[in-house]
Design a protein around this motif. Structure first.
Motif, PDB file in Angstrom:
ATOM      1  N   GLY A 226      28.848  44.796  44.643  1.00  8.88           N
ATOM      2  CA  GLY A 226      29.330  43.463  44.364  1.00  8.88           C
ATOM      3  C   GLY A 226      30.082  42.876  45.543  1.00  8.88           C
ATOM      4  O   GLY A 226      30.082  43.427  46.637  1.00  8.88           O
ATOM      5  N   SER A 227      30.719  41.750  45.291  1.00 11.15           N
ATOM      6  CA  SER A 227      31.447  41.024  46.328  1.00 11.15           C
ATOM      7  C   SER A 227      32.943  41.111  46.078  1.00 11.15           C
ATOM      8  O   SER A 227      33.395  41.316  44.951  1.00 11.15           O
ATOM      9  CB  SER A 227      31.009  39.559  46.354  1.00 11.15           C
ATOM     10  OG  SER A 227      29.618  39.464  46.615  1.00 11.15           O
ATOM     11  N   VAL A 228      33.709  40.917  47.174  1.00 12.40           N
ATOM     12  CA  VAL A 228      35.165  40.986  47.104  1.00 12.40           C
ATOM     13  C   VAL A 228      35.745  39.641  47.530  1.00 12.40           C
ATOM     14  O   VAL A 228      35.312  39.053  48.528  1.00 12.40           O
ATOM     15  CB  VAL A 228      35.714  42.110  48.000  1.00 12.40           C
ATOM     16  CG1 VAL A 228      37.229  42.137  47.958  1.00 12.40           C
ATOM     17  CG2 VAL A 228      35.151  43.450  47.553  1.00 12.40           C
ATOM     18  N   PHE A 229      36.733  39.151  46.764  1.00 15.07           N
ATOM     19  CA  PHE A 229      37.340  37.856  47.017  1.00 15.07           C
ATOM     20  C   PHE A 229      38.853  38.006  47.121  1.00 15.07           C
ATOM     21  O   PHE A 229      39.460  38.820  46.421  1.00 15.07           O
ATOM     22  CB  PHE A 229      36.997  36.875  45.891  1.00 15.07           C
ATOM     23  CG  PHE A 229      35.523  36.694  45.667  1.00 15.07           C
ATOM     24  CD1 PHE A 229      34.838  35.666  46.299  1.00 15.07           C
ATOM     25  CD2 PHE A 229      34.822  37.546  44.839  1.00 15.07           C
ATOM     26  CE1 PHE A 229      33.476  35.487  46.100  1.00 15.07           C
ATOM     27  CE2 PHE A 229      33.458  37.389  44.632  1.00 15.07           C
ATOM     28  CZ  PHE A 229      32.785  36.358  45.269  1.00 15.07           C
ATOM     29  N   ARG A 230      39.427  37.195  47.991  1.00 16.04           N
ATOM     30  CA  ARG A 230      40.878  37.185  48.105  1.00 16.04           C
ATOM     31  C   ARG A 230      41.460  36.261  47.048  1.00 16.04           C
ATOM     32  O   ARG A 230      40.909  35.195  46.730  1.00 16.04           O
ATOM     33  CB  ARG A 230      41.315  36.717  49.494  1.00 16.04           C
ATOM     34  CG  ARG A 230      42.828  36.702  49.656  1.00 16.04           C
ATOM     35  CD  ARG A 230      43.248  36.459  51.074  1.00 16.04           C
ATOM     36  NE  ARG A 230      44.696  36.439  51.203  1.00 16.04           N
ATOM     37  CZ  ARG A 230      45.355  36.423  52.352  1.00 16.04           C
ATOM     38  NH1 ARG A 230      44.667  36.413  53.488  1.00 16.04           N
ATOM     39  NH2 ARG A 230      46.666  36.412  52.383  1.00 16.04           N
ATOM     40  N   GLY A 231      42.610  36.676  46.507  1.00  6.89           N
ATOM     41  CA  GLY A 231      43.268  35.871  45.498  1.00  6.89           C
ATOM     42  C   GLY A 231      44.773  35.968  45.607  1.00  6.89           C
ATOM     43  O   GLY A 231      45.312  36.804  46.325  1.00  6.89           O
ATOM     44  N   THR A 232      45.449  35.124  44.856  1.00  4.00           N
ATOM     45  CA  THR A 232      46.912  35.115  44.838  1.00  4.00           C
ATOM     46  C   THR A 232      47.383  34.984  43.397  1.00  4.00           C
ATOM     47  O   THR A 232      46.945  34.081  42.663  1.00  4.00           O
ATOM     48  CB  THR A 232      47.470  33.944  45.664  1.00  4.00           C
ATOM     49  OG1 THR A 232      46.942  34.014  46.990  1.00  4.00           O
ATOM     50  CG2 THR A 232      48.990  34.012  45.719  1.00  4.00           C
ATOM     51  N   LEU A 233      48.275  35.893  42.989  1.00  2.00           N
ATOM     52  CA  LEU A 233      48.825  35.858  41.638  1.00  2.00           C
ATOM     53  C   LEU A 233      49.966  34.841  41.570  1.00  2.00           C
ATOM     54  O   LEU A 233      50.500  34.401  42.603  1.00  2.00           O
ATOM     55  CB  LEU A 233      49.325  37.248  41.250  1.00  2.00           C
ATOM     56  CG  LEU A 233      48.253  38.339  41.144  1.00  2.00           C
ATOM     57  CD1 LEU A 233      48.898  39.671  40.799  1.00  2.00           C
ATOM     58  CD2 LEU A 233      47.204  37.977  40.115  1.00  2.00           C
ATOM     59  N   PRO A 234      50.364  34.448  40.360  1.00  2.00           N
ATOM     60  CA  PRO A 234      51.470  33.478  40.214  1.00  2.00           C
ATOM     61  C   PRO A 234      52.756  33.912  40.891  1.00  2.00           C
ATOM     62  O   PRO A 234      53.570  33.054  41.273  1.00  2.00           O
ATOM     63  CB  PRO A 234      51.639  33.377  38.694  1.00  2.00           C
ATOM     64  CG  PRO A 234      50.282  33.676  38.151  1.00  2.00           C
ATOM     65  CD  PRO A 234      49.725  34.726  39.053  1.00  2.00           C
ATOM     66  N   ASP A 235      52.973  35.219  41.059  1.00  2.00           N
ATOM     67  CA  ASP A 235      54.180  35.668  41.731  1.00  2.00           C
ATOM     68  C   ASP A 235      54.004  35.692  43.241  1.00  2.00           C
ATOM     69  O   ASP A 235      54.810  36.283  43.970  1.00  2.00           O
ATOM     70  CB  ASP A 235      54.595  37.050  41.231  1.00  2.00           C
ATOM     71  CG  ASP A 235      53.534  38.120  41.496  1.00  2.00           C
ATOM     72  OD1 ASP A 235      52.498  37.790  42.122  1.00  2.00           O
ATOM     73  OD2 ASP A 235      53.748  39.266  41.086  1.00  2.00           O
TER      74      ASP A 235
ATOM     75  N   SER B  69      51.921  37.275  45.078  1.00  2.00           N
ATOM     76  CA  SER B  69      51.395  38.510  45.677  1.00  2.00           C
ATOM     77  C   SER B  69      49.886  38.386  45.886  1.00  2.00           C
ATOM     78  O   SER B  69      49.171  37.838  45.039  1.00  2.00           O
ATOM     79  CB  SER B  69      51.706  39.716  44.796  1.00  2.00           C
ATOM     80  OG  SER B  69      51.155  39.542  43.506  1.00  2.00           O
ATOM     81  N   ALA B  70      49.413  38.886  47.033  1.00  2.00           N
ATOM     82  CA  ALA B  70      47.994  38.782  47.377  1.00  2.00           C
ATOM     83  C   ALA B  70      47.208  39.929  46.736  1.00  2.00           C
ATOM     84  O   ALA B  70      47.682  41.069  46.666  1.00  2.00           O
ATOM     85  CB  ALA B  70      47.821  38.808  48.893  1.00  2.00           C
ATOM     86  N   ILE B  71      46.014  39.610  46.287  1.00  2.00           N
ATOM     87  CA  ILE B  71      45.151  40.616  45.668  1.00  2.00           C
ATOM     88  C   ILE B  71      43.746  40.505  46.237  1.00  2.00           C
ATOM     89  O   ILE B  71      43.364  39.500  46.832  1.00  2.00           O
ATOM     90  CB  ILE B  71      45.089  40.447  44.123  1.00  2.00           C
ATOM     91  CG1 ILE B  71      44.606  39.045  43.768  1.00  2.00           C
ATOM     92  CG2 ILE B  71      46.408  40.798  43.489  1.00  2.00           C
ATOM     93  CD1 ILE B  71      44.345  38.838  42.282  1.00  2.00           C
ATOM     94  N   ALA B  72      42.996  41.574  46.071  1.00  2.00           N
ATOM     95  CA  ALA B  72      41.570  41.596  46.396  1.00  2.00           C
ATOM     96  C   ALA B  72      40.814  41.882  45.108  1.00  2.00           C
ATOM     97  O   ALA B  72      41.075  42.891  44.452  1.00  2.00           O
ATOM     98  CB  ALA B  72      41.268  42.651  47.443  1.00  2.00           C
ATOM     99  N   VAL B  73      39.915  40.989  44.730  1.00  2.00           N
ATOM    100  CA  VAL B  73      39.194  41.103  43.463  1.00  2.00           C
ATOM    101  C   VAL B  73      37.749  41.480  43.743  1.00  2.00           C
ATOM    102  O   VAL B  73      37.023  40.746  44.420  1.00  2.00           O
ATOM    103  CB  VAL B  73      39.248  39.777  42.673  1.00  2.00           C
ATOM    104  CG1 VAL B  73      38.480  39.912  41.359  1.00  2.00           C
ATOM    105  CG2 VAL B  73      40.695  39.374  42.409  1.00  2.00           C
ATOM    106  N   LYS B  74      37.353  42.624  43.235  1.00  2.00           N
ATOM    107  CA  LYS B  74      35.961  43.061  43.374  1.00  2.00           C
ATOM    108  C   LYS B  74      35.197  42.628  42.129  1.00  2.00           C
ATOM    109  O   LYS B  74      35.503  43.057  41.004  1.00  2.00           O
ATOM    110  CB  LYS B  74      35.859  44.571  43.548  1.00  2.00           C
ATOM    111  CG  LYS B  74      34.408  45.058  43.647  1.00  2.00           C
ATOM    112  CD  LYS B  74      34.310  46.573  43.699  1.00  2.00           C
ATOM    113  CE  LYS B  74      34.734  47.096  45.042  1.00  2.00           C
ATOM    114  NZ  LYS B  74      34.453  48.543  45.171  1.00  2.00           N
ATOM    115  N   LYS B  75      34.216  41.790  42.338  1.00  2.00           N
ATOM    116  CA  LYS B  75      33.393  41.269  41.237  1.00  2.00           C
ATOM    117  C   LYS B  75      32.097  42.056  41.214  1.00  2.00           C
ATOM    118  O   LYS B  75      31.241  41.910  42.082  1.00  2.00           O
ATOM    119  CB  LYS B  75      33.119  39.787  41.455  1.00  2.00           C
ATOM    120  CG  LYS B  75      32.435  39.088  40.286  1.00  2.00           C
ATOM    121  CD  LYS B  75      32.266  37.599  40.594  1.00  2.00           C
ATOM    122  CE  LYS B  75      31.641  36.867  39.420  1.00  2.00           C
ATOM    123  NZ  LYS B  75      31.436  35.421  39.726  1.00  2.00           N
TER     124      LYS B  75
END
Length: 832
Positions: free
Chosen positions: A513-522, A524-530
């Protein structure tokens, strides 16, 4: 009296001379019309590579005429004449020229094997048999001064047994429709033709393997003038040069060696696998085998035998059955299969009304079903069972979605799959009601019911907890600190859509799958693997959640949570600011160069992370895909082992585990190729290969400007073991700025980690102690597999280049597997 003594002395001298002449003539490469070969006498090819004579395989007391390697320490037979008709006394048997044929006479002087030529165009008295330095035994007219140029009357290359030597061929005769085949030995002590054969499929220009000459279970794929399409390993094969010949009379493949001094062969093995082996130093090294999985060999375990890729031995009898031949199973010849411990009652009682009472069925779940079932139109599983009971020849049935399948006679090609495998089916095996598997009756049934109810209650309780947690967190702010520290967060799909701005910032793409950068409400940066591959993605999802969700270590990437809504499967990780180790090593022009001290700390951190996985977790976790792309770096360049999608859990009660081949070519340990049980030492091997790339800043395998292949591990091993400019191995970007003792230490560790035999590789615990300075490391031997490269850097044979760098530090590259195995051992230790 003096004359008499002289007379006898002369006779003795004449006899001695005759004996010397006889033995010396047989020591040459030719058997002529007036010679015989018996007992220990042999014929040796002109260059001393091959030898012809009588031999006994293994512990057998039977004799065969064969050809074997003269210079190979382990007797390796490449051709057998009398495969089906052994003799008991080689001293009384004779191999000789008779009426223009090469024949083998047994103790009674009866012909038991012959080249079987009806007539020859030459004088029968001038026919000779010559053993060539290519291993080919040729029968030809020996008259004339240039007899070597005469067309052969017969040759062993046209009549192969289980071995295909360089220069030989496996042909299809278009005039007669006859195919030349490689046919396996029956077992390791019996060269009689076995059940497995390799032959040419001329229509598709490919080779196929068949069971019993009728059931095809492997194909090489079509020839595209360079490789066979289903054997991608050939792209990096620098031992063999294959050629396809197609004439009006025949078509065939032949091959030669790029280096004539190499000793190499193809065999149709007793395992049902075609294998490519080369002799290196003191032992045969396996470079590849097909099919890769032993259970991919059709009917390997025989009738009523079940093959399990996750156990050793691979073959076992079904419950209620026993080995048909104990002696054959000891020799790992499972072709005879199994027989019932108690005969079916219906075979002794032909009254249909009694069948249901006297025969029963044993349920076997998670099975790969036999081929060629008989389909019956019924409406229920009960009707399916009754249909089988009414026919005494019916030995098993399976029922699924109103489809009833029946099997008559022997069951072949049964395979036990892992629990939860989506390809598994349930089959019901017919047994006598008196079988021991049904003993205990009600007590056993009660235990089974009790266990089933207990499992069901546990599963329901677990599901209730999971649903409650997901419901509570559903309405909460995504990633809020309300969750328990260290626990996984069940994210909603819409929440992750918002966090990633509808998956806008794509970091990269991998095999699952693909990986996307994201940001939570607090913030903090996350990497989401779809996960986008439904079939593999589901399995990948379960593995990663169950594996990473239970562990916490500073050198392991942290899984923050997951999303599971229908087919939407996502994994949420901490985002790593500095990307992957691969991006810094192989794209250094774009990023900051990693100084030596930082590289050393990265090597130590990775080792600590793997040590935690192997020895500190409740279950041993084998990562199975260690490579620079799967090492992430945080803002402080602290390494984190990432991507556990291929990880394999091993309970502490087990020392090894069998699993399907996985990982990335160039980092795979040799034991993967045989499909045998692996241990955590497979990760150690991959770690060693990665260390070489950490040192050099380049891929282990690269093409030079001259078009030659450069293989860094062979160079590093030679410099490390034999002495040399150790700093010359460093990444040029470091400008030799490093501690020479640390570089030497890392090189030694890397060489120990990639030893061919897993037993002499260090554990990750030992590696950590060495890198921490708590343990000394000895000079390693050069791995046997690398010895092929020491004399020449122009060929790649055993190891292959790694895959190209991933587009993202957060993703996995597509999996590709190629590896091999050495069967030899080195009695040494990496540490004092």
């Amino acid at each position: 009296m003096i004359l008499t003594n002289h007379y006898y002395t002369m006779i003795h001298l004449v006899l001695i001379c005759l004996c010397i002449e006889s033995f010396s003539s047989l020591a040459a490469d030719t058997i002529s019309g007036n010679q015989t070969l018996s007992g220990n006498q042999t014929v040796v090819s002109s260059g001393g590579k091959f030898e012809l004579g009588f031999f006994t395989p293994g512990a057998s007391s039977k004799y065969y005429i064969g050809i074997w390697y003269k210079k190979v320490r382990n007797e390796t037979v490449v051709w057998v004449a009398n495969r089906e008709t052994p003799i008991l006394d080689s001293n009384s048997a004779q191999l000789k020229i008779l009426d223009g044929n090469l024949v083998l006479l047994n103790e009674s002087r009866a012909i038991i094997w012959s080249t079987d030529l009806n007539s020859t165009s030459s004088s029968k008295s001038s026919v000779v048999a010559v053993l060539g330095d290519d291993g080919n035994l040729v029968l030809r007219d020996g008259s004339g001064s240039n007899s070597t140029s005469v067309e052969p009357l017969w040759e062993s290359f046209d009549n192969p047994s289980d071995t295909w030597l360089p220069g030989g061929r496996l042909a299809y005769d278009k005039r007669t429709g006859k195919k030349q085949r490689l046919i396996s030995w029956k077992n390791t002590e019996d060269p009689a033709p076995g059940l497995f054969s390799l032959e040419l499929d001329p229509k598709r220009k490919q080779y196929i393997i068949k069971w019993n000459k009728r059931e095809q279970y492997w194909k090489s794929g079509a020839w595209n003038e360079h490789i066979f399409s289903d054997v991608p390993e050939m792209r990096l094969n620098y031992i063999y040069n294959f050629t396809y010949i197609d004439t009006a009379n025949e078509s065939y493949f032949t091959y030669s060696l790029y280096n004539p001094s190499d000793i190499s062969r193809f065999i149709m093995d007793v395992s049902g696998q075609i294998k490519q082996l080369s002799w290196v130093s003191t032992d045969w090294i396996l470079f590849w085998s097909q099919p890769r999985q032993q259970c991919g060999v059709y009917a390997y375990c025989g009738a009523f035998g079940s093959c399990n890729q996750n156990s050793l031995p691979f073959c076992n009898c079904l419950p209620g059955f026993k080995h048909k031949s104990e002696s054959d199973w000891v020799l790992k010849d499972y072709s005879g299969g199994c027989v019932r411990e108690i005969d079916l009652q219906c075979e002794n009682n032909r009254s249909r009304s009694s069948y249901g009472r006297e025969d029963k069925f044993l349920m076997q779940p998670y099975m790969s079903l036999p081929l060629h079932p008989q389909s019956v139109a019924v409406g229920s599983i009960g009707e399916c069972k009754s249909s089988c009971l009414r026919n005494c020849s019916c030995t098993a049935y399976a029922y699924d979605e109103n489809s009833c399948s029946l099997w008559n006679g022997e069951l072949l090609n049964l395979q036990q799959l892992a629990q939860g495998d989506g390809n598994g089916r349930t089959i019901y095996i017919r047994l006598s009601a008196s079988s021991s598997v049904f003993s205990g009756g009600k007590n056993n049934r009660g235990a089974v019911i009790g266990a089933s109810l207990g499992s069901a209650v546990a599963v329901l309780a677990l599901l209730a907890i999971v649903m409650a947690v997901m419901w509570r967190r559903r309405g909460k702010s995504v990633g809020s600190s309300n969750g328990v520290e260290g626990s996984l967060v069940a994210f909603g799909y819409k929440d992750l859509q918002n966090a990633t701005k509808n998956f806008l910032d794509k970091l990269g793409e991998g095999g699952f799958g693909s990986v996307f950068r994201g940001t939570l409400p607090d913030s903090s940066a996350i990497a989401v693997k779809k996960l986008e591959s439904i079939g593999q993605g589901e399995k990948q999802f379960r593995t990663e959640v169950s594996t990473i969700g239970t562990i916490q270590h500073m050198n392991l990437v942290r899984l923050r949570g997951f999303c599971s809504e229908g087919n939407k499967k996502l994994l949420v990780y901490d985002y790593m600011d500095k990307g992957s180790l691969a991006s810094h090593l192989f794209h250094a022009n774009e990023l900051k160069v990693l100084e030596w001290k930082m590289r050393y700390e990265i090597a130590l951190g990775i080792a600590r992370g793997l040590l935690y996985l192997h020895e500190k977790c409740r279950d041993c976790i084998i990562h199975c895909d260690i490579k620079p792309e799967n090492i992430l770096l945080d803002s402080e360049f602290c390494p984190k082992v990432a991507d556990f999608g291929l990880a394999k859990l091993v309970g502490r009660d087990f020392s090894r585990v069998l699993t399907t081949m996985r990982g990335t070519r160039g980092y795979l340990a040799p034991e993967w190729i045989l499909g045998v049980a692996i241990t955590a030492k497979a990760d150690v091997y991959s770690y060693g290969m990665m260390l070489f790339e950490l040192i050099s800043g380049r891929r282990n395998s690269e093409n030079s400007e001259e078009g030659r292949v450069k293989y860094f591990p062979s160079l590093a091993a030679r410099v490390t073991v034999d002495g040399g400019d150790i700093l010359g191995l460093l990444d040029a970007a470091l400008d030799r700025n490093a501690d020479v003792e640390e570089v030497l230490k890392i090189c030694k560790v890397a060489c120990w980690c990639i030893q061919d035999e897993e037993d002499i590789r260090p554990s990750m615990g030992q590696v950590v102690q060495i890198l921490e300075g708590l343990m000394d490391v000895n000079t390693p031997p050069i791995p046997r597999s690398l010895q092929l490269f020491v004399e020449s850097q122009e060929r790649i044979v055993f190891f292959t280049d790694s895959t190209s760098a991933s587009q993202s530090s957060q993703t996995k590259s597509n999996n590709s597997s190629t590896s091999s195995r050495s069967n030899s051992r080195t009695a040494t230790s990496p540490t004092d």
